[in-house]
Design a protein around this motif. Structure first.
Motif, mmCIF file in Angstrom:
data_model
loop_
_atom_site.group_PDB
_atom_site.id
_atom_site.type_symbol
_atom_site.label_atom_id
_atom_site.label_comp_id
_atom_site.label_asym_id
_atom_site.label_seq_id
_atom_site.Cartn_x
_atom_site.Cartn_y
_atom_site.Cartn_z
ATOM 1 N N ALA A 126 0.661 -1.257 -0.008
ATOM 2 C CA ALA A 126 0.094 -0.078 -0.164
ATOM 3 C C ALA A 126 1.142 1.222 0.007
ATOM 4 O O ALA A 126 0.644 2.114 -0.678
ATOM 5 C CB ALA A 126 -0.770 0.043 1.283
ATOM 6 N N VAL A 127 1.923 1.278 0.723
ATOM 7 C CA VAL A 127 2.884 2.286 0.782
ATOM 8 C C VAL A 127 3.742 2.320 -0.507
ATOM 9 O O VAL A 127 3.724 3.671 -1.202
ATOM 10 C CB VAL A 127 3.836 2.283 1.887
ATOM 11 N N VAL A 128 3.987 1.433 -1.085
ATOM 12 C CA VAL A 128 4.831 1.250 -2.428
ATOM 13 C C VAL A 128 3.662 2.026 -3.437
ATOM 14 O O VAL A 128 4.294 2.813 -4.406
ATOM 15 C CB VAL A 128 5.126 -0.180 -2.795
ATOM 16 N N ILE A 129 2.506 1.698 -3.559
ATOM 17 C CA ILE A 129 1.743 2.150 -4.438
ATOM 18 C C ILE A 129 1.522 3.724 -4.456
ATOM 19 O O ILE A 129 1.169 4.328 -5.469
ATOM 20 C CB ILE A 129 0.325 1.208 -4.708
ATOM 21 N N ALA A 130 1.125 3.943 -3.139
ATOM 22 C CA ALA A 130 0.950 5.238 -2.930
ATOM 23 C C ALA A 130 2.018 6.298 -3.212
ATOM 24 O O ALA A 130 1.841 7.215 -3.698
ATOM 25 C CB ALA A 130 0.624 5.461 -1.368
ATOM 26 N N MET A 131 3.255 5.602 -3.056
ATOM 27 C CA MET A 131 4.424 6.478 -3.359
ATOM 28 C C MET A 131 4.606 6.349 -4.955
ATOM 29 O O MET A 131 5.119 7.555 -5.616
ATOM 30 C CB MET A 131 5.773 5.844 -2.630
ATOM 31 N N ALA A 132 4.107 5.302 -5.426
ATOM 32 C CA ALA A 132 4.454 5.491 -7.066
ATOM 33 C C ALA A 132 3.420 6.532 -7.571
ATOM 34 O O ALA A 132 3.910 7.033 -8.771
ATOM 35 C CB ALA A 132 4.045 4.137 -7.703
ATOM 36 N N LYS A 133 2.313 6.673 -7.073
ATOM 37 C CA LYS A 133 1.421 7.669 -7.522
ATOM 38 C C LYS A 133 2.113 9.169 -7.333
ATOM 39 O O LYS A 133 1.574 9.872 -8.288
ATOM 40 C CB LYS A 133 0.050 7.434 -6.875
ATOM 41 N N LEU A 134 2.803 9.004 -6.426
ATOM 42 C CA LEU A 134 3.500 10.464 -6.296
ATOM 43 C C LEU A 134 4.949 10.677 -6.947
ATOM 44 O O LEU A 134 5.518 11.531 -6.964
ATOM 45 C CB LEU A 134 3.765 10.809 -4.913
ATOM 46 N N GLY A 135 5.082 9.540 -7.865
ATOM 47 C CA GLY A 135 6.498 9.458 -8.542
ATOM 48 C C GLY A 135 7.675 9.097 -8.009
ATOM 49 O O GLY A 135 8.910 9.087 -8.273
ATOM 50 N N TYR A 136 7.477 8.277 -7.009
ATOM 51 C CA TYR A 136 8.661 7.740 -6.041
ATOM 52 C C TYR A 136 8.458 6.069 -6.010
ATOM 53 O O TYR A 136 8.688 5.601 -4.942
ATOM 54 C CB TYR A 136 8.625 8.297 -4.782
ATOM 55 N N GLY A 137 7.990 5.670 -7.116
ATOM 56 C CA GLY A 137 7.693 4.061 -7.040
ATOM 57 C C GLY A 137 9.106 3.116 -6.873
ATOM 58 O O GLY A 137 8.956 2.214 -6.532
ATOM 59 N N HIS A 138 10.174 3.789 -6.770
ATOM 60 C CA HIS A 138 11.651 2.827 -6.725
ATOM 61 C C HIS A 138 12.233 3.062 -5.632
ATOM 62 O O HIS A 138 13.283 2.635 -5.644
ATOM 63 C CB HIS A 138 12.434 3.285 -8.153
ATOM 64 N N VAL A 139 11.394 4.004 -4.624
ATOM 65 C CA VAL A 139 12.331 4.062 -3.256
ATOM 66 C C VAL A 139 12.359 2.944 -2.603
ATOM 67 O O VAL A 139 11.200 2.114 -2.510
ATOM 68 C CB VAL A 139 11.590 5.312 -2.517
ATOM 69 N N LYS A 140 13.303 2.234 -1.929
ATOM 70 C CA LYS A 140 13.468 1.163 -1.491
ATOM 71 C C LYS A 140 12.793 1.323 0.132
ATOM 72 O O LYS A 140 12.736 2.329 0.680
ATOM 73 C CB LYS A 140 14.826 0.583 -1.181
#
Length: 225
Positions: A4-18
């Motif tokens: 859920a965090v990964v998908i939320a970050m991806a929508k903000l343009g940060y989908g590759h943050v570990k």
């Protein structure tokens, strides 16, 4: 939850943050009115956690991803205030001895560990509980510290320490230790449901042995909510 965090970050343009799990674990002890905090459950949880993460399972969105995991905590924090679980998250006791064996690399076969003590509190304790001066504090009594805690307890609530006043049913024995046990318990019984704990700067402990004596009766609470 991680995805859920990964998908939320991806929508903000940060989908590759570990990602890393900053804190996870299981308590190896708890109060009588808490459930499941014991050495057996803590060892099973953390051993299986280590074995699972050693395989780098990742998540459904990021399969096989390496993800750092931090176990809470290294030591039992025996001076930490709050409920009993707060002082029992460690892999080691405060004196440096291991609470149970564990290989944090996850490579040790789970079947190779020695037997664990059986869990004794996986179901709610339904009997009466009291809060008294701890055995450790009683054996090495610090009159100033206990006196301060006694004064604090007596200053809270309505009639908290009436029974330990001269001539009342719990006045004798007229000692700091005896009066502290009554005051701690009286305070805790009044305020437990609003967040009070049986701690008093590490001077108090819960007991299931009735501390009442003679005509002096200590009120009790039930272990289950």
């Amino acid at each position: 939850m991680l995805d859920a965090v990964v998908i939320a970050m991806a929508k903000l343009g940060y989908g590759h943050v570990k990602l890393a799990i900053a804190e996870t674990g299981w308590p190896n002890g708890c109060d009588y009115n808490q459930i499941g905090g014991n050495v057996h459950n803590a060892a099973i949880y953390n051993r299986n956690l280590a074995a699972r993460m050693a395989k780098n399972p990742g998540t459904p969105v990021r399969p096989g991803a390496k993800m750092p995991v931090f176990v809470f905590s290294l030591y039992n924090e025996d001076l930490k205030p709050g409920p009993g679980t707060e002082r029992h998250w460690g892999l080691y006791y405060a004196n440096g001895t291991a609470v149970y064996e564990i290989d944090l690399t996850g490579r040790r076969p789970l079947g190779s560990y020695p037997p664990l003590p059986a869990p004794e509190n996986n179901t709610p304790y339904k009997g009466p509980i009291w809060c008294v001066l701890s055995a450790a504090a009683s054996n090495k009594l610090n009159e100033t510290a206990v006196g301060n805690a006694l004064s604090y307890a007596c200053g809270q609530g309505n009639g908290t320490c009436d029974a330990i006043q001269p001539g009342k049913t719990c006045y004798t024995p007229n000692t700091t230790a005896a009066h502290a046990s009554y005051a701690f318990n009286s305070y805790w019984q009044q305020f437990e449901k609003t967040g009070a704990t049986c701690y008093f700067n590490n001077l108090a402990e819960q007991t299931i042995k009735d501390p009442s004596h003679g005509s002096c009766r200590f009120p009790s609470s039930s272990g289950s909510p």
